[in-house]
Design an enzyme around this catalytic site. Structure first.
Site, short mmCIF file in Angstrom:
data_model
loop_
_atom_site.label_atom_id
_atom_site.label_comp_id
_atom_site.label_asym_id
_atom_site.label_seq_id
_atom_site.Cartn_x
_atom_site.Cartn_y
_atom_site.Cartn_z
N ARG A 271 17.19 21.33 -0.56
CA ARG A 271 16.48 21.49 -1.84
C ARG A 271 15.91 22.89 -2.01
O ARG A 271 15.86 23.41 -3.12
CB ARG A 271 15.41 20.41 -1.97
CG ARG A 271 16.04 19.04 -2.31
CD ARG A 271 15.06 17.91 -2.16
NE ARG A 271 15.54 16.68 -2.80
CZ ARG A 271 14.94 15.52 -2.69
NH1 ARG A 271 13.85 15.41 -1.95
NH2 ARG A 271 15.42 14.45 -3.31
N HIS B 273 19.91 13.17 -3.05
CA HIS B 273 19.11 11.97 -2.82
C HIS B 273 19.31 11.57 -1.37
O HIS B 273 20.41 11.73 -0.83
CB HIS B 273 19.57 10.82 -3.71
CG HIS B 273 19.03 9.48 -3.28
ND1 HIS B 273 17.79 9.03 -3.67
CD2 HIS B 273 19.54 8.54 -2.42
CE1 HIS B 273 17.56 7.84 -3.09
NE2 HIS B 273 18.62 7.53 -2.33
N ASN C 294 17.12 18.27 -8.23
CA ASN C 294 16.84 18.70 -6.85
C ASN C 294 18.02 18.45 -5.90
O ASN C 294 17.86 18.33 -4.69
CB ASN C 294 15.54 18.07 -6.35
CG ASN C 294 15.57 16.56 -6.38
OD1 ASN C 294 16.59 15.95 -6.68
ND2 ASN C 294 14.45 15.94 -6.05
N GLU D 236 20.95 0.60 -0.14
CA GLU D 236 21.62 1.65 -0.95
C GLU D 236 23.08 1.82 -0.55
O GLU D 236 23.93 2.08 -1.39
CB GLU D 236 20.84 2.96 -0.81
CG GLU D 236 19.47 2.89 -1.47
CD GLU D 236 18.67 4.19 -1.39
OE1 GLU D 236 17.56 4.22 -1.96
OE2 GLU D 236 19.14 5.17 -0.78
N LYS E 41 23.75 15.19 -6.21
CA LYS E 41 23.45 14.90 -7.63
C LYS E 41 24.24 15.81 -8.57
O LYS E 41 24.80 16.83 -8.14
CB LYS E 41 21.94 15.05 -7.83
CG LYS E 41 21.09 14.00 -7.10
CD LYS E 41 19.62 14.18 -7.42
CE LYS E 41 18.74 13.14 -6.76
NZ LYS E 41 17.30 13.32 -7.12
O1 CDP Z 1 14.14 11.88 -4.03
P1 CDP Z 1 12.82 11.66 -3.32
O2 CDP Z 1 12.83 10.42 -2.45
O3 CDP Z 1 12.37 12.89 -2.59
O4 CDP Z 1 11.72 11.46 -4.45
P2 CDP Z 1 11.24 10.13 -5.22
O5 CDP Z 1 9.77 10.19 -5.33
O6 CDP Z 1 11.84 8.91 -4.62
O7 CDP Z 1 11.81 10.33 -6.69
C1 CDP Z 1 13.18 10.09 -6.97
C2 CDP Z 1 13.69 11.20 -7.83
O8 CDP Z 1 13.01 11.19 -9.08
C3 CDP Z 1 13.46 12.61 -7.29
O9 CDP Z 1 14.42 13.04 -6.36
C4 CDP Z 1 13.52 13.44 -8.56
O10 CDP Z 1 14.87 13.71 -8.91
C5 CDP Z 1 12.92 12.51 -9.60
N1 CDP Z 1 11.51 12.83 -9.89
C6 CDP Z 1 11.21 13.46 -11.09
O11 CDP Z 1 12.10 13.76 -11.88
N2 CDP Z 1 9.89 13.78 -11.38
C7 CDP Z 1 8.92 13.47 -10.52
N3 CDP Z 1 7.65 13.79 -10.81
C8 CDP Z 1 9.21 12.84 -9.30
C9 CDP Z 1 10.52 12.52 -9.01
MG MG Z 2 13.00 8.41 -2.98
#
Ligand code: CDP
Ligand code: MG
Length: 136
Positions: free
Chosen positions: A105, A118, A115, A129, A12
């Site tokens: 992370r 992805h 973070n 994807e 990212k």
């Molecule tokens: O990336 P990951 O699959 O671990 O998390 P996700 O639940 O699929 O969320 C996608 C992305 O949204 C995360 O990697 C974060 O960058 C963002 N996010 C956020 O900004 N605030 C949250 N409360 C949860 C996710």
């Molecule tokens: Mg995700």
């Protein structure tokens, strides 16, 4: 039994900006995830919105799309045994504060939104994807 599969990884903007591309790639290689494809791109907010549309009802959706399109990213196809789960393990929890020691992370993430990486969360989503970024 081995289960060789592919998954999509993204470095990212926060990590690209801090010159962490090589460090992160080394972690994948050290953990037996081969990098089959890799390209540095800068996507539009509309493309980010399409990519993250599973999250469109979430309160963080707009900021997330603005963020992913805020600067260059590196999109990669990783391949290895149980690559989807292996990559998720190497990445660590969504919130860097909760991520296990030595995960990407934990090492490099700044906050829950910045973070650093992805990774696809299922084989089915990995296929979608990968197609999103690498279908000709
Ligand atoms: O990336 P990951 O699959 O671990 O998390 P996700 O639940 O699929 O969320 C996608 C992305 O949204 C995360 O990697 C974060 O960058 C963002 N996010 C956020 O900004 N605030 C949250 N409360 C949860 C996710
Ligand atoms: Mg995700």
């Amino acid at each position: 039994m081995s289960n060789i599969e592919k998954t999509l990884s993204i470095i990212k903007p926060d990590a690209v900006e801090r010159n962490l591309i090589d460090e992160i790639k080394k972690i994948f290689l050290k953990n037996d995830l081969n990098i089959k494809e890799s390209k540095k791109i800068h996507i539009t907010k509309d493309e980010a919105a399409e990519f993250y549309k599973v999250h469109q009802s979430k309160p963080f959706y707009n900021d997330l799309c603005a963020y992913l399109s805020s600067g260059p990213i590196v999109v990669m196809v990783l391949e290895g045994n149980n690559a989807v789960a292996a990559n998720r393990k190497i990445m660590g929890a969504t919130n860097p504060k909760d991520a296990d020691k030595n995960t990407i992370r934990k090492l490099y993430g700044i906050s829950i939104d910045k973070n650093s990486v992805h990774g696809s969360d299922s084989s089915e989503n990995a296929k979608k994807e990968i197609d999103f970024f690498f279908k000709n």
